[in-house]
Scaffold this active site. Structure first.
Site, PDB file in Angstrom:
ATOM      1  N   THR A   1       0.821  -1.212   0.000  1.00 40.05           N
ATOM      2  CA  THR A   1       0.000   0.000   0.000  1.00 40.05           C
ATOM      3  C   THR A   1       0.858   1.267   0.000  1.00 40.05           C
ATOM      4  OG1 THR A   1      -1.859  -1.091   1.062  1.00 40.05           O
ATOM      5  CG2 THR A   1      -1.719   1.306   1.313  1.00 40.05           C
TER       6      THR A   1
ATOM      7  N   ALA B   1       1.764  -6.403  12.168  1.00 39.87           N
ATOM      8  CA  ALA B   1       1.412  -5.000  12.413  1.00 39.87           C
ATOM      9  C   ALA B   1       2.522  -4.157  11.811  1.00 39.87           C
ATOM     10  CB  ALA B   1       1.264  -4.728  13.906  1.00 39.87           C
TER      11      ALA B   1
ATOM     12  N   CYS C   1      -7.203  -1.644   6.384  1.00 40.01           N
ATOM     13  CA  CYS C   1      -5.969  -2.010   7.094  1.00 40.01           C
ATOM     14  C   CYS C   1      -6.241  -2.024   8.589  1.00 40.01           C
ATOM     15  CB  CYS C   1      -4.841  -1.033   6.789  1.00 40.01           C
ATOM     16  SG  CYS C   1      -3.326  -1.461   7.693  1.00 40.01           S
TER      17      CYS C   1
ATOM     18  N   LYS D   1     -10.717  -3.230  -1.453  1.00 37.40           N
ATOM     19  CA  LYS D   1     -10.249  -4.326  -0.594  1.00 37.40           C
ATOM     20  C   LYS D   1     -10.948  -4.236   0.757  1.00 37.40           C
ATOM     21  CE  LYS D   1      -6.401  -7.075   0.891  1.00 37.40           C
ATOM     22  NZ  LYS D   1      -4.969  -7.348   0.751  1.00 37.40           N
TER      23      LYS D   1
ATOM     24  N   GLY E   1      -3.225 -16.151   6.943  1.00 38.98           N
ATOM     25  CA  GLY E   1      -2.886 -17.569   6.917  1.00 38.98           C
ATOM     26  C   GLY E   1      -4.121 -18.450   7.069  1.00 38.98           C
TER      27      GLY E   1
ATOM     28  N   GLY F   1      -5.454 -17.086   3.262  1.00 39.89           N
ATOM     29  CA  GLY F   1      -5.096 -18.427   3.703  1.00 39.89           C
ATOM     30  C   GLY F   1      -4.915 -19.441   2.594  1.00 39.89           C
TER      31      GLY F   1
ATOM     32  N   GLY G   1      -0.913 -14.791  -0.264  1.00 40.77           N
ATOM     33  CA  GLY G   1      -0.358 -13.893   0.756  1.00 40.77           C
ATOM     34  C   GLY G   1       0.680 -14.579   1.601  1.00 40.77           C
ATOM     35  N   THR G   2       0.274 -14.963   2.796  1.00 41.70           N
ATOM     36  CA  THR G   2       1.202 -15.511   3.782  1.00 41.70           C
ATOM     37  C   THR G   2       1.993 -16.708   3.269  1.00 41.70           C
ATOM     38  OG1 THR G   2      -0.254 -14.710   5.525  1.00 41.70           O
ATOM     39  CG2 THR G   2       1.308 -16.417   6.160  1.00 41.70           C
TER      40      THR G   2
END
Lengths: 300, 220
Positions: free
Chosen positions: A29, A53, A109, A137, A188, A215, A236-237
């Site tokens: 972002t 964070a 966010c 989003k 996740g 996830g 992502g994760t």
């Protein structure tokens, strides 16, 4: 179906070969001013997911346009964040002449204190500020379908579902929060059922295309998001533990589709919404025309 | 290319409170001392960053302090199990130094055995909490060992090129004494290759990713 990264989960400049495994790269972002982000510790692992964070660390729009954007692979989506409606419109205006395929509005966010309220208002203002496709989003909140409808009504051309949700981890010994900020965004495996529910609900509630994320760590997870109504999938994760995930998940998805009798991932989009479970009906599905379940046809 | 390799666990030894996990090296590049690897952890979501402790022609060794669920799981790996490893990552120590002195504290001595080998066994000063922890000093040749309440900074001989790894307060103290030192820092990491922004530390007033800019940084 396109494979993307979730915003903030990959730096195409430090890992170009990982980004090359995706169809579209999504930036971390960008905000109007540079942000160092939150103090360390900024990440933690739990049994069911990861907390972060980071706090929208980014170089700010000036340095982004000068030093980052020209070096990024294409096609690229830029994730845009801010603390007021004006922050979003400013960046949308600055991106207008750039080679950017779409703008993702980060309306959710969990790691900043002054996030804007009223996603519809932000989307409407951004819509007036740019001609580029806008993806909203959203987080998997109880009212995600209403938020999605508000975004669609305000001019969002698509949805990115989902962002993280707030979670907390305590240190094993001290019983104090692991993250310096306290709570952080949970991603996740724990996020996956929430993402599926959000995609499922928003597919019913709106008529815009959905990028499903949350996830995904196997081809099967991508398959389920598609079936719930996503037309694209983001990782992502999983990228943190497996930089080879894009190619692996593509191959696994292909095998899953074949096992379910589909030649093309686009054909399974929204299958979860069909009245009858068609897993017993493999024969007829192999012969289905491509595009039967695409959003265009559903909308049509 | 960022490619994980599946390596077979060769075995592990207890070294004081720590475990030296040995894996078959295969074709993996051991990298430069001070660089690190991300070790997949059985049953956990995220890998753990570990610097390389030992490199022989057939094996790689990682010295691990079992302080949490991930490191405990790594210490419990048995010979024959498979471990996926990404690396070497980050920036290691510069080896073009004239009078090297290795300085380590606690589990921070982990990269020093491999570093010592590459620098032909220079003198080392190692600090530990207890004599039990100091059993790990046997991995580093030519080492002077101090135990708390004595700190390594009290016994540093002058006139050396210091290469140090240890807890942040030790590195800060070493940095004040020897502004030309090379310091290997530590931070929680999810990815090890610049993707997660979790390992940001303040460098010259800016938050930077330790996995990309470090983990070895110049003190000055």
């Amino acid at each position: 179906m396109r494979l993307l990264n979730a915003s903030g989960c990959l730096d195409a400049l430090t890992a170009p070969d990982v980004a090359a495994g995706l169809d579209t790269f999504v930036t971390k972002t960008v905000t109007p001013l540079p942000r160092g982000g939150n103090d360390p510790v900024r990440i933690a692992e739990t049994e069911v997911g990861m907390l972060n964070a980071i706090g929208l660390a980014n170089p700010g729009i000036d340095a982004f346009l000068t030093h980052v954007l020209p070096r990024l692979p294409r096609p690229v989506w830029v994730s845009v964040g801010g603390f007021s409606v004006r922050d979003y419109t400013e960046i949308c205006e600055r991106l207008e002449g750039e080679d950017v395929a779409a703008i993702e509005l980060n309306l959710s966010c969990p790691n900043v204190d002054e996030a804007p309220s009223g996603g519809g208002e932000v989307v409407a203002a951004a819509r007036a500020a740019t001609t580029k496709p806008l993806y909203a989003k959203l987080a998997p909140t109880a009212d995600v379908a209403e938020n999605a409808q508000a975004a669609e009504a305000a001019g969002a051309g698509g949805l990115s579902l989902v962002n993280t949700v707030k979670g907390l981890a305590l240190d094993e010994r001290t019983l104090r929060p692991v993250l310096a900020r306290g709570a952080g965004g949970l991603s996740g495996p724990a996020l996956r059922p929430l993402a599926l529910a959000a995609v499922h609900a928003c597919h019913q509630a709106t008529r815009v295309p959905i990028v499903g994320m949350g996830g995904v760590s196997r081809g099967r997870d991508a398959l389920e998001l598609l079936a719930a109504g996503a037309s694209d999938v983001a990782l992502g994760t999983v990228l943190f533990s497996d930089p080879g995930a894009p190619a692996r998940i593509r191959a696994e998805l292909e095998a899953e589709l074949a096992a379910h009798g589909f030649a093309d991932p686009d054909n399974i989009v929204g299958a979860a919404h069909e009245a009858e479970a068609s897993t017993l009906d493999l024969e007829s599905r192999v012969g289905r025309k491509k595009g039967l379940h695409t959003r265009a046809n559903v909308a049509g | 290319m960022l490619t994980r390799r599946a390596l077979r666990v060769a075995g592990s030894e207890v070294v004081g409170p720590y475990t030296l996990l040995r894996v078959e090296r295969g074709k993996l590049d051991p990298g430069i001392p001070g660089q690190f690897f991300m070790l997949e952890v059985p049953g956990r979501l995220l890998p753990r960053p570990m610097s390389l402790c030992l490199a022989t022609s057939s094996e790689l060794g990682f010295l691990i302090d079992p302080i949490g669920p991930g490191t405990r799981a790594l210490c419990s790996l048995a010979a024959g199990e498979t471990l996926r490893i990404l690396g070497p990552l980050g920036n290691g120590f510069r080896l073009d130094v004239e009078r090297p002195l290795l300085v380590g504290g606690g589990i921070g001595i982990a990269p020093l055995p491999y570093l010592s080998e590459r620098l032909a066994n220079p003198p080392a000063v190692l600090g530990f909490r207890t004599a039990w922890h100091a059993e790990a000093a046997a991995l580093v040749p030519n080492a002077e060992v101090v135990l708390e309440p004595t700190y390594v900074t009290e016994v540093l001989p002058p006139g050396h090129d210091v290469l140090a790894c240890g807890p942040a307060p030790m590195l800060e103290a070493v940095r004040r004494l020897t502004p030309n030192a090379q310091l290997a820092w530590e931070a929680p990491m999810a990815c090890g290759y610049g993707a997660c922004y979790g390992c940001a530390v303040e460098i010259d007033g800016e938050l930077k990713r330790l996995c990309v800019e470090g983990p070895v940084l110049a003190a000055a």
